[in-house]
Design an enzyme around this catalytic site. Structure first.
Site, short mmCIF file in Angstrom:
data_model
loop_
_atom_site.label_atom_id
_atom_site.label_comp_id
_atom_site.label_asym_id
_atom_site.label_seq_id
_atom_site.Cartn_x
_atom_site.Cartn_y
_atom_site.Cartn_z
N TYR A 425 0.82 -1.23 0.00
CA TYR A 425 0.00 0.00 0.00
C TYR A 425 0.85 1.28 0.00
O TYR A 425 2.05 1.22 0.12
CB TYR A 425 -1.09 -0.03 1.07
N GLU A 426 0.20 2.39 -0.19
CA GLU A 426 0.89 3.68 -0.42
C GLU A 426 1.85 3.61 -1.60
O GLU A 426 2.92 4.23 -1.58
CB GLU A 426 1.66 4.13 0.83
N GLY A 427 1.47 2.89 -2.63
CA GLY A 427 2.36 2.68 -3.78
C GLY A 427 3.21 1.46 -3.54
O GLY A 427 4.01 1.43 -2.60
#
Lengths: 566, 566
Positions: A425-427
């Site tokens: 997550y978050e890229g």
């Protein structure tokens, strides 16, 4: 699963390794003296050890549930959060103008890491709120700031990020949620969002969603995206939560781990929202919160690694098995190798994250472009390496525990399951690496080069006292410089096939640099011995990684989709 | 989660890469012609694709349970097992004298791998039975063989291994279970065993436990251990399951994965057992089954890797995201890098396992010491590298799936959770590496040297057609030879701190060798392109690994337990 926040180690790294003294020498952060930082970290550490860590297991066993549309969080989370908010730990770096402590991001990064080490699932809640605070501080109107920031900073309300849609994950530009003007300055936001962490919460007064959506007639792709603040309850005239907004949690995901953190499918059905920033400027505002959150997620990985490490070490020092000098398995060379590797990698990842935070602080305090560029360069490395170290340490923790590690009751498996999402997550970490070799090398490698200059200068300075270690770090930095120059010379798409190994090589070399600094500051202590282990045994990994970079993507792209399916 | 057994690939590797033609040239295995092997693998593949793979998810969702002392296996497992047994797939390499097919172990290894790829939890059941068959074939009396082997080989009964006790895991010699003579040639076995996979089973007529225990007055340590066969039901005069023996399943472990395989705590309370082999000779008999099982567990890792790979590839070829040439994520360089890495490592691990099996077959067919030594040398590498590749491929599979990979419904997480135990059981991968640098280098490095001679000779032969690849493999083999010689010169305890990196370096170089052979056999096909990727981008990892070996354990052992706790 006891946890002790590594306060002394963090203080040592700030003071001796990542140059925090430069931050406290600025007028902006003049109050952040050594004593003050130590007091803050000590206080936060107590909260983590005594209040948050005991919640970790319960959050796994009894995850958040949705009952008739009502979210019920894990046992004890409400009380833990209340203590966290009361202590002022939701957002220690927030602007004092709206009630924040205004502490350096470096201090906030240390606090975030220890909260993550204690209870990752609960910590994700204030981490997301921090991202929202950051976005509002930079892009919201004064009215919105005055209404929302004090409540977010105090922890009375929480914040979320609503980016992902089923067809728009890593490719945010593909999102289709809509926002149409209501004529009164507000907007009606409609769409479905998925993977919304803490999309609802039963221990705050309001949940404030930052939602990416498209205005009518907005262009396709990222340029057509705007950002909206959509609260669960619309604040009334006095700023208190008023009528319920037209949004709901449709369902919770059934995840491999992090059960204490509800991952929501959200439905917005003409919900009232307020535009944040300019129309079509949503991606820029989003990146403000994303960068903050990326460093924060890196810290989650490091915190989980520290938790898994302490958990494995405790077992290794108690478990008797086979013939070893002291009878416990910590005497076995291979167990010691795993533990030393975990500890050495944690130091490397933590120093990278803290030095990224120092660069953010220096950028804010001085407005100097070089600091700002350095922060931008280090952010994807801090995120990807921090979370990779989290996954690897948790995996090693399971291995140290042996057969017991595979049994859920031991707790080793929870670290392994929980931390895995941080690499996604978050890229995803692949996206981080593409950001590094793409956007972050668009300066022709200048920011990278300045970092390498510093690493080599520090190695030169250390040569008199630690010639072998300093020489190894210098050589590694020089190889990395050559690889960076070669990479910059390649056209953009060719860089992507070597991006992940390049990022890891950079992290490995940075780790060597910080270990060398730690050894210089503690020349006859544990840090010197750990540095020796890291530099002689872990740093050489960079050569194999740079072999990828040297080859470029030719061999990779020669493999067709048909070959893969063959 | 569809699965297609990689029959063509296995056939290619047997024929072109691992020298299976030598096996079928022996009188013992003269019947194992190419056509026959292809037919066998094709038939087994159909069972895996159509019958076993559909059970995999159910085994995770509804694991085995113990209700009032009665074990209930996962839905469909009984039917899947019945089809497996009916097809003769429980133990294809077992001796024809007792009803086995007598096929080469190389063929059995391929069949085991595909069953593991289809449904790991169920496949573990016949894998353990195979170990028991092996042990009985070598060490049991003719009476025991005649009674038990036909039923085990047909799958009518199943077999387990009872080694571990709470205080005796990796250190088997610490076990305390007792066996006392009953005066009638049988023994009363008493003790508690843990981590007993498939310790009970509701779809076979009898569960036969091989139990390690100590006779009265037996010496301490491994020399005092004997092996006993302790059936759940004592066979009556006609060989049918008779009265229940004095043993029971106390509880099932709550594991991170492999829920379909019941992991039992077993209690033996004066249960009737039969001595297998000589008194005090239990460890030797156990190693017979362990070596078989270690190769088998390596195959479990490879099978899981293949399953995770197919699962990730299918998603990557369907999932649309971002701008890529064909619109799906398989067009993204970093996704392709992950998939190519998985596929290349699977080939390397599979070829290592099959070549280990070929060495076992040649040892059996010729009794030549060199083949026997080669099999012994390759076994720990096949186990540790096969299962490491399993864990790494499953991890990459989650990453290819992105956020969806963390959601249980996708199935990617199941591969990740299930395969993790394979790096732990049948001797942790650390124990495998200690076996490699300890026992398996006690010949002064002769077996290793002969392997390296072959690798270099093959590289020399390939130089004319593929100079760059052949040169890289030759150089890597030469570095490994130097490292091996240096390692052999070190006293034993110093080797243990570098054992894991040494094992992995050896596997990496073997992988380069087999990829080169594959490229020679398929010079303009997918194998050649994959070999190019492996040799130029993955093989260089060996240098960093050998850096560990070159340093020895000095830097590691300088780190004290106090340093680790600092």
């Amino acid at each position: 699963m006891p946890y002790r926040a590594p306060v002394a180690e963090m203080t040592f790294l700030l003071k001796e390794v990542v140059g925090f003294d430069e931050v406290s020498a600025t007028p902006r952060y003049a109050e952040a003296s050594d004593d003050m930082v130590q007091a803050v970290l000590g206080e936060a550490g107590r909260l983590c050890d005594e209040v948050l860590a005991p919640l970790n297991r319960a959050g796994d066993l009894q995850g958040a549930v949705l009952e008739n549309g009502v979210l019920r969080s894990s046992p004890g989370f409400a009380e833990g959060y209340a203590a966290l908010a009361e202590g002022g730990w939701v957002a220690v770096s927030a602007d004092p103008e709206h009630g924040g402590m205004g502490l350096p991001v470096a201090v906030g990064t240390a606090v975030n890491e220890m909260m993550a080490g204690a209870c990752l699932a609960l910590q994700l809640n204030p981490l997301l709120t921090q991202g929202q605070i950051e976005a509002l501080e930079h892009h919201a109107s004064e009215e919105i700031k005055a209404l929302y920031l004090p409540k977010l900073i105090s922890g009375e309300w929480s914040g979320t990020m609503n980016l992902t849609e089923p067809q728009a994950g890593s490719d945010v530009g593909a999102l289709t949620s809509k926002a149409s003007p209501n004529g009164d300055g507000t907007y009606a936001v409609t769409g479905q969002k998925i993977f919304i962490s803490w999309g609802d919460c039963d221990f705050v007064g309001n949940v404030c969603h930052l939602v990416l959506a498209r205005l009518p007639d907005a262009p396709a792709g990222t340029k057509g995206i705007s950002l909206f603040l959509v609260p669960k309850y619309i604040p009334d005239g006095g700023g208190a939560p008023g009528v319920a907004n037209d949004l709901k949690v449709v369902s919770l995901e059934h995840k491999m781990g992090l059960h204490g953190s509800p991952t929501c499918v959200m439905s917005f059905d003409g919900a009232t929202g307020w535009l944040i920033g300019e129309e079509g400027d949503g991606m820029r505002a989003m990146f403000t919160m994303m960068n903050n959150a990326r460093l924060g997620v890196g810290g989650q990985g490091i915190g989980a690694a520290e938790g898994a490490y302490q958990h494995a070490l405790e077992y290794a020092m108690e478990r008797k098995q086979g013939r070893s000098p002291d009878g416990t398995i910590v005497g076995h060379a291979d167990v010691r190798r795993m533990l030393a590797g975990m500890k050495a990698d944690i130091l490397a990842a933590r120093a990278i994250a803290l030095s990224c935070a120092v660069a953010i602080d220096m950028g804010r305090a001085t407005d100097e472009a070089e600091w700002i560029a350095r922060a931008a360069f280090l952010t994807p490395i801090a995120k990807a390496f921090g979370t990779d170290v989290g996954c690897e340490a948790a995996e090693a923790g399971v291995q140290v525990w042996g057969g017991m590690g595979y049994i859920e009751e031991s707790g080793a498996a929870q670290y392994y399951r929980d931390v895995r999402v941080t690499a996604i997550y978050e890229g995803t970490n692949g996206i981080q690496a593409m950001d590094l070799v793409g956007r972050k090398l668009m300066d022709g490698g200048e920011a990278a080069g300045r970092l390498l200059d510093e690493i080599e200068a520090q190695a030169e300075a250390a040569k008199a006292t630690a010639p072998e270690l300093a020489g190894a770090v210098w050589e590694a930095a020089e190889s990395l410089r050559e690889a960076t120059e070669a990479l910059v010379a390649r056209p953009m798409p060719e860089r992507f096939g070597v991006a992940v190994p390049y990022l890891r090589a950079f992290a490995r070399v940075l780790g060597g640099h910080f270990h060398l600094r730690a050894a210089m500051a503690d020349p006859s202590g544990a840090h010197a011995r750990l540095a020796r282990f890291y530099i002689t045994r872990l740093l050489p990994e960079h050569a194999g990684l740079l072999a990828h970079v040297a080859r470029g993507d030719a061999e990779l792209m020669a493999i067709t989709a048909e070959d893969l399916a063959a």
